[in-house]
Scaffold this motif. Structure first.
Motif, short mmCIF file in Angstrom:
data_model
loop_
_atom_site.label_atom_id
_atom_site.label_comp_id
_atom_site.label_asym_id
_atom_site.label_seq_id
_atom_site.Cartn_x
_atom_site.Cartn_y
_atom_site.Cartn_z
N LEU A 37 1.04 -1.27 -0.08
CA LEU A 37 0.17 0.10 -0.03
C LEU A 37 0.85 1.40 -0.14
O LEU A 37 0.44 2.21 -0.66
CB LEU A 37 -0.93 0.14 1.22
CG LEU A 37 -1.95 1.03 1.33
CD1 LEU A 37 -2.97 0.62 0.34
CD2 LEU A 37 -2.58 1.09 2.77
N GLU A 38 1.89 1.30 0.76
CA GLU A 38 2.82 2.35 0.96
C GLU A 38 3.57 2.44 -0.46
O GLU A 38 3.86 3.87 -0.89
CB GLU A 38 3.95 2.40 1.86
CG GLU A 38 3.32 2.11 3.21
CD GLU A 38 2.73 3.42 3.63
OE1 GLU A 38 3.22 4.48 3.39
OE2 GLU A 38 1.42 3.45 4.16
N VAL A 127 -0.45 -18.08 -6.44
CA VAL A 127 0.48 -19.22 -6.84
C VAL A 127 1.01 -18.73 -8.12
O VAL A 127 2.10 -18.81 -8.44
CB VAL A 127 -0.48 -20.45 -6.90
CG1 VAL A 127 0.57 -21.37 -7.87
CG2 VAL A 127 -0.66 -20.91 -5.58
N TYR A 128 0.20 -17.70 -8.91
CA TYR A 128 0.70 -17.47 -10.33
C TYR A 128 1.70 -16.21 -10.23
O TYR A 128 2.15 -15.84 -11.11
CB TYR A 128 -0.54 -17.12 -11.09
CG TYR A 128 -1.00 -18.38 -11.83
CD1 TYR A 128 -0.34 -19.07 -12.84
CD2 TYR A 128 -2.19 -19.18 -11.38
CE1 TYR A 128 -0.77 -20.15 -13.53
CE2 TYR A 128 -2.65 -20.17 -12.15
CZ TYR A 128 -2.02 -20.74 -13.32
OH TYR A 128 -2.57 -21.85 -13.92
N GLY A 129 1.97 -15.65 -9.18
CA GLY A 129 2.81 -14.55 -8.90
C GLY A 129 1.91 -13.20 -8.91
O GLY A 129 2.57 -12.15 -9.33
N VAL A 130 0.74 -13.03 -8.83
CA VAL A 130 -0.08 -11.63 -8.97
C VAL A 130 0.41 -11.02 -7.63
O VAL A 130 0.71 -11.64 -6.33
CB VAL A 130 -1.47 -11.92 -8.97
CG1 VAL A 130 -2.14 -10.73 -8.60
CG2 VAL A 130 -1.87 -12.38 -10.29
N ASP A 131 0.44 -9.75 -7.53
CA ASP A 131 0.78 -9.06 -6.51
C ASP A 131 -0.33 -8.24 -5.69
O ASP A 131 -0.35 -7.89 -4.60
CB ASP A 131 1.83 -7.87 -7.11
CG ASP A 131 3.19 -8.43 -7.48
OD1 ASP A 131 3.99 -9.21 -6.49
OD2 ASP A 131 3.22 -8.41 -8.54
N GLY A 158 -5.31 -5.84 -1.89
CA GLY A 158 -6.68 -5.62 -2.42
C GLY A 158 -7.15 -4.42 -2.64
O GLY A 158 -6.99 -3.41 -1.82
N ILE A 159 -7.57 -4.18 -3.78
CA ILE A 159 -7.83 -2.84 -4.29
C ILE A 159 -9.47 -3.14 -4.60
O ILE A 159 -9.97 -3.93 -5.37
CB ILE A 159 -7.32 -2.64 -5.60
CG1 ILE A 159 -5.82 -2.56 -5.20
CG2 ILE A 159 -7.93 -1.37 -5.98
CD1 ILE A 159 -4.90 -2.28 -6.43
N VAL A 160 -10.46 -2.14 -4.07
CA VAL A 160 -12.06 -2.58 -4.41
C VAL A 160 -12.26 -1.54 -5.47
O VAL A 160 -11.94 -0.38 -5.40
CB VAL A 160 -12.59 -2.00 -2.98
CG1 VAL A 160 -14.06 -2.09 -3.32
CG2 VAL A 160 -12.23 -3.10 -2.03
N GLN A 161 -12.81 -1.86 -6.43
CA GLN A 161 -13.37 -1.28 -7.53
C GLN A 161 -14.82 -0.43 -7.04
O GLN A 161 -15.64 -0.88 -6.58
CB GLN A 161 -13.71 -2.21 -8.58
CG GLN A 161 -14.40 -1.36 -9.93
CD GLN A 161 -14.46 -2.45 -10.98
OE1 GLN A 161 -13.42 -2.60 -11.67
NE2 GLN A 161 -15.68 -2.65 -11.55
N VAL A 192 -14.95 10.07 -0.45
CA VAL A 192 -13.80 9.06 -0.07
C VAL A 192 -13.13 9.84 1.43
O VAL A 192 -12.81 10.83 1.20
CB VAL A 192 -12.84 9.06 -1.06
CG1 VAL A 192 -11.69 8.00 -0.52
CG2 VAL A 192 -13.52 8.35 -2.25
N PRO A 193 -13.24 9.04 2.38
CA PRO A 193 -12.45 9.32 3.50
C PRO A 193 -11.03 9.56 3.27
O PRO A 193 -10.29 8.95 2.18
CB PRO A 193 -12.57 8.13 4.38
CG PRO A 193 -13.83 7.55 3.95
CD PRO A 193 -13.66 7.57 2.43
N GLN A 194 -10.27 10.28 4.02
CA GLN A 194 -8.90 10.76 3.73
C GLN A 194 -8.16 9.56 4.35
O GLN A 194 -8.75 8.78 5.19
CB GLN A 194 -8.62 12.13 4.45
CG GLN A 194 -9.10 13.30 4.04
CD GLN A 194 -8.44 14.45 4.92
OE1 GLN A 194 -7.70 14.35 5.76
NE2 GLN A 194 -8.70 15.61 4.34
N GLY A 195 -6.88 9.33 3.78
CA GLY A 195 -5.98 8.29 3.89
C GLY A 195 -6.29 6.97 3.28
O GLY A 195 -5.11 6.03 3.14
N LEU A 196 -7.01 6.92 2.17
CA LEU A 196 -7.35 5.87 1.23
C LEU A 196 -6.33 6.01 0.03
O LEU A 196 -6.33 7.23 -0.61
CB LEU A 196 -8.64 5.50 0.85
CG LEU A 196 -9.63 4.98 2.05
CD1 LEU A 196 -11.15 4.97 1.59
CD2 LEU A 196 -9.14 4.08 3.18
#
Length: 222
Positions: A37-38, A127-131, A158-161, A192-196
């Motif tokens: 995330l950073e 397993v397939y190497g996704v980040d 995890g990124i939420v659409q 959107v709240p701050q910090g996301l």
């Protein structure tokens, strides 16, 4: 229907390699997640958002490899692979093996955008190497929080659409820390709240301070 094609493929994969067997394969899995995330967050003193390149998986293999090489040589922070258009017809197992292929050829972090409805797909992505994974609240609904928690538990980002105010509400309730806003950006951004960490599509490159306003990353579609 895309979801019907997805479920048919998922059933076939689970018959070939059950969840338990897939989990045991992690013991010799050579891949570790590379995107935090950073890393995705834009430093406050930086005027431009990160560039994320989206690759078209519907191209023939030769053209795809050329685009992959260009992406590898670019300054993009990560690559986004969108599998969702491929479910217009029943996809093949070989098509989804493309993830492992890209992971071996490219050193940039990979973000997978797929029709994720089952924990099996999240474990398979690892397993397939996704980040990182893009999760869709309209598909997962009440299961979004648990699926996001499982994604994080496995070490993936995890990124939420978010395509509506309802999606944003569900993402906040699920304790999402990264959002990918795909529609009505200005209206939703105000809520959107701050910090996301916030990602969005960029329709008119190049990246500049104006289109970087309020976002950490811009997705460029090639």
């Amino acid at each position: 229907m895309p979801i019907d094609n997805l479920k048919a493929l998922l059933k076939l994969k689970q018959e070939i390699r059950p969840f338990e067997l897939l989990g045991r394969s992690l013991a010799y899995n050579p891949y570790l997640p590379r995107l935090s995330l950073e890393q995705l967050k834009r430093p406050k003193e930086t005027p431009l958002a990160h560039a994320l390149l989206a690759l078209d998986l519907r191209q023939d293999l030769e053209q795809f490899l050329k685009n992959l090489q260009k992406a590898q040589e670019s300054q993009a922070l990560a690559l986004l692979l969108d599998f969702t258009p491929l479910y217009a017809k029943e996809p093949s197992l070989e098509m989804l093996d493309l993830l492992g292929y890209v992971r071996r050829l490219c050193t940039k972090p990979l973000i997978s955008k797929d029709l994720i409805v089952d924990r099996y797909q999240i474990l398979e992505a690892l397993v397939y190497g996704v980040d990182a994974l893009v999760l869709d609240p309209s598909l997962l609904q009440k299961d979004l929080k648990d699926m996001l928690a499982y994604t994080t538990h496995l070490g993936l980002l995890g990124i939420v659409q978010v395509a509506s105010v309802a999606d944003l509400k569900n993402a906040i309730l699920a304790r999402a820390r990264a959002l990918y806003i795909v529609q009505d950006f200005k209206e939703i951004l105000q809520l959107v709240p701050q910090g996301l960490v916030i990602l969005k599509d960029l329709n008119n490159p190049p990246i500049d301070p104006t289109n970087s306003y309020g976002v950490d990353g811009l997705v460029l579609w090639g």
